[in-house]
Design an enzyme around this catalytic site. Structure first.
Site, PDB file in Angstrom:
ATOM      1  N   THR A 118       0.819  -1.210   0.000  1.00 50.13           N
ATOM      2  CA  THR A 118       0.000   0.000   0.000  1.00 50.13           C
ATOM      3  C   THR A 118       0.852   1.260   0.000  1.00 50.13           C
ATOM      4  O   THR A 118       1.967   1.269   0.523  1.00 50.13           O
ATOM      5  CB  THR A 118      -0.913   0.025   1.241  1.00 50.13           C
ATOM      6  OG1 THR A 118      -1.582   1.290   1.336  1.00 50.13           O
ATOM      7  CG2 THR A 118      -0.119  -0.172   2.529  1.00 50.13           C
ATOM      8  N   TYR A 142      -1.682   0.563  10.077  1.00 50.25           N
ATOM      9  CA  TYR A 142      -1.947  -0.185   8.842  1.00 50.25           C
ATOM     10  C   TYR A 142      -0.732  -0.104   7.922  1.00 50.25           C
ATOM     11  O   TYR A 142      -0.210  -1.136   7.461  1.00 50.25           O
ATOM     12  CB  TYR A 142      -3.194   0.376   8.147  1.00 50.25           C
ATOM     13  CG  TYR A 142      -3.359  -0.131   6.732  1.00 50.25           C
ATOM     14  CD1 TYR A 142      -3.476  -1.493   6.473  1.00 50.25           C
ATOM     15  CD2 TYR A 142      -3.398   0.756   5.663  1.00 50.25           C
ATOM     16  CE1 TYR A 142      -3.623  -1.960   5.170  1.00 50.25           C
ATOM     17  CE2 TYR A 142      -3.542   0.301   4.361  1.00 50.25           C
ATOM     18  CZ  TYR A 142      -3.658  -1.060   4.116  1.00 50.25           C
ATOM     19  OH  TYR A 142      -3.788  -1.516   2.832  1.00 50.25           O
TER      20      TYR A 142
END
Length: 328
Positions: A118, A142
């Site tokens: 990501t 995250y």
């Protein structure tokens, strides 16, 4: 036996589209998913093994049964706000589950690994086009968990010869143009499906999470890529590894950023309907601007994001939204 590819998270939004692309390219996608956020109805293109990445015995059994030639790893918790509130949960599931998977793959001799990372590994670096050489400074658990998995893959490459392609991508949108699979989360947190819920009368209004950012219209800017373009790159990455080209990181985006208000304006044009909006506070962990430099994927993989106009992404999502939903 065909050429099996183990697809973790294959019952989810991106994973189900990847399974379709793999099947079209001549592979047999074997979905491994615990259905925490995925949908059994989305598994249409190959076998389904329901299981959890934290269950090493289940993983070993799946590797023994199917003898996959590669892993495509999508399964992860991915909500920034939740990650900020529950960091332990994110480290346990994302990093612990991935470590189990990587160890099981190496033990089974399955040495080609395509990983869904990501842009959140970069953190908040405003005014910068983010590419593979940009320093990684994640600003939430995250992003930190995904960066850690990248490092595990590199370590296993050195120790065990595991080969990997890592994709850092941005905001994924749209749906399979045929309508066979699409984006459906419960609860929903992604901008475009939330917006389409409002258009369809399922929500009263769209909440803008922060309208005081230092952007032209005060809302966050993101780089959107069509899910079908994104999964095409994953098949190219698998073929890259099969050709023996070595470990590589690629960013996937279009290099164009759109603000939340710009996305809403395009949705009005596509649906010919209004999108009522409320202004809300910023969400913890949200970056102001995330835009991808994807030249490496274009030049080295031959990747072409041909469907990633806002008009097509919203149009395909709107068709799916009107016709296709999964049921628990």
């Amino acid at each position: 036996m065909g050429r099996h590819v183990l697809v973790t998270g294959g019952a989810g939004y991106i994973g189900s589209h990847a399974c379709k692309a793999l099947a079209a390219a001549g592979y047999v996608p074997v979905t491994f998913d615990n259905l925490a956020t995925g949908w059994a109805e989305a598994v249409k293109y190959g076998p389904f093994e329901q299981g959890d990445l934290l269950d090493r015995a289940a993983l070993d059994a799946v590797f023994a049964k199917w003898q996959p030639i590669a892993v495509m790893h999508f399964a992860a918790l991915s909500q920034v706000g939740e990650a900020v509130a529950q960091p332990g949960h994110y480290w346990r599931v994302n990093v612990g589950g991935s470590l189990n998977l990587i160890e099981a793959a190496a033990a089974a001799g399955c040495m080609d690994f395509v990983f869904s990372s990501t842009c959140a590994t970069y953190g908040d670096q405003d005014g910068v086009v983010l590419n593979e050489d940009t320093p990684q400074r994640p600003s939430n658990p995250y992003g930190s968990s995904k960066r850690a998995i990248e490092e595990i893959l590199r370590d296993f490459g050195v120790a065990h010869g595991l080969r990997h392609v890592i994709y850092r991508y941005f905001n994924v949108a749209g749906a399979d143009p045929s309508g066979e699979v699409g984006e459906f989360h419960q609860p929903e947190t992604h901008l475009i499906p939330l917006m389409l819920d409002v258009v369809a009368g399922k929500r009263a209004a769209l909440t803008l999470h922060g309208t005081d950012y230092a952007t032209p219209d005060g809302t966050c800017i993101r780089d959107y890529v069509h899910v079908s373009d994104l999964v095409d790159a994953h098949v190219l990455g698998l073929q890259w590894l099969e050709a023996g080209k070595g470990n590589r990181v690629f960013c996937l985006g279009t290099g164009a950023g759109f603000s939340v208000r710009e996305v809403v304006t395009q949705a009005r044009a596509v649906t010919n309907q209004e999108v009522p909006m409320n202004e809300g506070p910023r969400r913890p962990g949200d970056a102001m601007q995330l835009v991808s430099g994807s030249a490496r994927a274009v030049e080295e993989l031959g990747w072409r994001p041909t469907r990633s106009s806002l008009q097509q992404m919203i149009g395909d999502a709107w068709r799916w939204h009107q016709n296709g939903h999964y049921d628990k």
